[in-house]
Design a protein around this motif. Structure first.
Motif, PDB file in Angstrom:
ATOM      1  N   ASP A 113       0.606  -1.266   0.016  1.00  0.00           N
ATOM      2  CA  ASP A 113      -0.053  -0.192  -0.152  1.00  0.00           C
ATOM      3  C   ASP A 113       0.918   1.386  -0.123  1.00  0.00           C
ATOM      4  OD1 ASP A 113      -2.972   0.090  -0.148  1.00  0.00           O
ATOM      5  OD2 ASP A 113      -2.825   1.276   1.632  1.00  0.00           O
ATOM      6  N   PRO A 258      -4.931   3.691  -3.179  1.00  0.00           N
ATOM      7  CA  PRO A 258      -4.519   3.167  -2.014  1.00  0.00           C
ATOM      8  C   PRO A 258      -4.918   3.705  -0.681  1.00  0.00           C
ATOM      9  CG  PRO A 258      -2.675   4.335  -3.178  1.00  0.00           C
ATOM     10  CD  PRO A 258      -4.064   4.399  -3.969  1.00  0.00           C
ATOM     11  N   THR A 259      -4.591   3.151   0.515  1.00  0.00           N
ATOM     12  CA  THR A 259      -4.902   4.035   1.805  1.00  0.00           C
ATOM     13  C   THR A 259      -4.139   5.139   1.894  1.00  0.00           C
ATOM     14  OG1 THR A 259      -5.326   1.692   2.893  1.00  0.00           O
ATOM     15  CG2 THR A 259      -5.226   3.922   4.151  1.00  0.00           C
ATOM     16  N   LYS A 264       1.030   8.499   6.381  1.00  0.00           N
ATOM     17  CA  LYS A 264       1.414   7.772   5.559  1.00  0.00           C
ATOM     18  C   LYS A 264       2.394   8.426   4.315  1.00  0.00           C
ATOM     19  CE  LYS A 264       1.000   2.962   3.965  1.00  0.00           C
ATOM     20  NZ  LYS A 264       0.108   1.724   4.272  1.00  0.00           N
TER      21      LYS A 264
END
Length: 581
Positions: A113, A258-259, A264
């Motif tokens: 991810d 994607p997350t 992130k």
């Protein structure tokens, strides 16, 4: 006009407008007229490249630490968009060996991810860089830096394939760092699998032999197919895609994001920047190679935008970071492609292969794909360029070795940044040592006697301007930052001239990047049947040019521009052409 009058001012080239900068080459091709013959040529070229890209895409994905299907997703989705939207007529995009190290490290740190998010962010950065017109500046990367990090990546790729090439069994996970990896692999040598090693060596042998004996045949896919057949017929104990991954899907996945969280984004930002910088460098380098092979000119900023869009789309479909690939682009040109349709069809053919032949991929031995990547790494190493730069001068050699060493033993990004910094410092030192002030004179400094009795006539400007002989004088330091100025010279080379003179009398030094640009001009003039003269080069400048391949029969040297013009005119008067004897 007397000989004391100054020469007429040069007319500056007009600045390109938005449409000229960002119109895809596909639109240009269609405007020029696209017929059935062009479609046939592009279809054949696209099929040829697809056959090469099929095993290569899977091998690069496996070496990057992900499933082989993700390499195919990248080649299909990103490959189609790079050709459809790009600024190069012949660029072929997809997963590239240069990214194996970065992709594997990013996946290990942040998971799949995080890898997809980094790819998505890198795509957005490349789109922004294209619209900010930064493509013009990316080409300022010194030639020794690009050769150094490319050779370093080749070494790392080869090392990453030793486990599958030799069929080794490791007691734990394989380290990512180069030296610890070699230590672990050396400790595992007693577990070598003779069958896997034989399959890998056989794959390499088939590819090498077919390249020499049958260059038009798809050696890589033939080698992989023969390896898969041998493993099945003789029941060899060799790991395959099926035994490790269970095969590949027969269709593209549905697109999904994607997350994305702020934490992130911050975590993968350094990796995304590295993807974007390397992707931009690799894609523009590939486009320059295609230009040199075809005599065309790519649109660098348009190419960056297309690369960015393609990477965003690849991330949405679960693919890897994509860029222009030199080997596949060169294959496309050699196969007779006429334009971007060939690259688009290459992606379509890959999709067809995946839909129809996905079950067969399970039988592909991993040792065979390791053999394919070993051949790719050997080709990436640019051995001749590496040796040439080592001999060209201490400064270029230092930049080359530092970039190479840091890429292999430390980090690719560090290698590029520090290599560029050392190159800049060496350049500043050279500038300080070679700085001089000289009085510029007319091309013909004074009139000469026109008859035996010494009577003179007014100076005629036509003596310095001849439609058959074109003269360009380069003044100042000719280094990697000034190489883009040679694009204007390339544009002026036409089919009506018979001789072309480059006056180097006011050039204090050149570096290997500049010499490489002159080499591109020699290819263009040779293709058009024009004699190229390098005039007035100092011994040091001539040494660097000769060391980088600017030599006969492609080019002739003269003491001065006037002497070069005299020789060219004499040749034209004698034969009606300035072609080489």
């Amino acid at each position: 006009m007397s000989d004391a009058d100054p020469p007429p001012p040069a007319t500056p080239l007009p600045r390109p407008n938005f449409a000229e900068l960002y119109t895809p080459k596909l639109v240009t091709i269609l405007r020029e007229g696209y017929d059935l013959a062009a479609l046939r040529a592009d279809t054949f070229a696209g099929l040829t490249v697809a056959v090469v890209a099929l095993p290569l895409s899977m091998a690069i994905a496996l070496a990057s630490g992900v499933g082989p299907e993700r390499g195919l997703y990248t080649a299909i989705v990103a490959g189609f968009l790079i050709s459809a939207l790009g600024g190069s007529r012949f660029q072929i995009g997809g997963p590239a060996g240069a990214f194996i190290v970065l992709v594997a490290a990013t996946g290990a740190r942040h998971g799949l991810d995080g890898l997809l998010l980094a790819t998505l962010m890198a795509g957005a950065m490349m789109v922004a860089a294209g619209f900010l017109r930064l493509g013009t500046y990316i080409k300022f990367i010194p030639h020794p830096v690009t050769v150094g990090f490319t050779a370093g990546i080749a070494v790392i790729i080869f090392a990453s394939q030793l486990k599958d090439f030799l069929g080794l069994t490791l007691g734990g996970p394989e380290p990512g760092e180069f030296l610890p990896k070699l230590v672990v692999l050396a400790q595992a040598l007693p577990s070598i699998n003779a069958a896997a090693c034989g399959v890998a060596l056989g794959t390499v042998a088939v590819i090498v032999v077919m390249r020499r004996a049958l260059p038009q045949w798809p050696g890589m896919i033939v080698a992989v197919a023969l390896a898969a057949a041998a493993v099945q017929v003789f029941a060899l104990p060799v790991e395959t895609i099926g035994t490790r991954f269970g095969g590949i899907p027969s269709m593209l996945p549905a697109p999904s994001l994607p997350t994305i969280t702020w934490a992130k984004v911050i975590a993968v930002l350094p990796d995304a920047i590295a993807f974007a910088v390397l992707g931009a460098i690799e894609s523009l380098l590939s486009a320059v190679v295609a230009d040199g092979m075809t005599g065309r000119r790519h649109r660098s900023n348009c190419e960056l935008v297309a690369q960015g869009v393609a990477n965003i789309a690849a991330a949405l479909f679960g693919g890897l970071v994509a860029t222009g690939t030199i080997a596949r682009t060169a294959t496309n040109v050699r196969a007779g492609a006429r334009g971007p349709v060939a690259g688009m069809l290459h992606a379509v053919f890959l999709l067809g292969f995946m839909v129809l032949a996905a079950p067969l991929a399970a039988y592909v031995p991993l040792a065979a794909l390791a053999g394919v990547l070993a051949v790719v790494a050997w080709g990436m190493a640019e051995r001749h360029q590496f040796i040439t730069l080592l001999r060209a001068g201490r400064g270029d050699a230092l930049v080359l070795l530092v970039t190479f060493g840091l890429t292999v033993f430390r980090d690719l990004t560090e290698g590029i940044v520090i290599g560029f910094a050392i190159g800049a410092l060496i350049f500043l030192n050279r500038m300080a040592e070679s700085l001089s002030i000289e009085r510029m004179t007319q091309f013909v400094p004074e009139d000469r006697a026109d008859s035996a009795n010494g009577r003179r006539t007014p100076y005629d400007a036509a003596r310095a301007t001849d439609p058959d002989v074109v003269v360009y004088r380069i003044s100042g330091a000719f280094f990697f930052g000034a190489v883009s100025a040679m694009d204007a010279v390339l544009d002026r080379i036409g089919t009506t001239q018979k001789a072309f003179v480059l006056d180097f009398s006011a050039v204090p030094f050149v570096d290997s990047s500049a010499a490489n640009a002159i080499t591109a001009i020699t290819r263009r003039t040779e293709k058009l049947g024009i004699t190229l003269y390098v005039a007035g080069a100092s011994p040091e400048v001539r040494r660097v040019l000769l060391a980088n391949g600017v030599r006969r029969p492609r080019v002739r040297y003269a003491r001065s521009a006037a002497r070069a013009v005299e020789r060219a005119k004499a040749r034209i008067a004698e034969t009606g052409t300035a072609a080489r004897a």
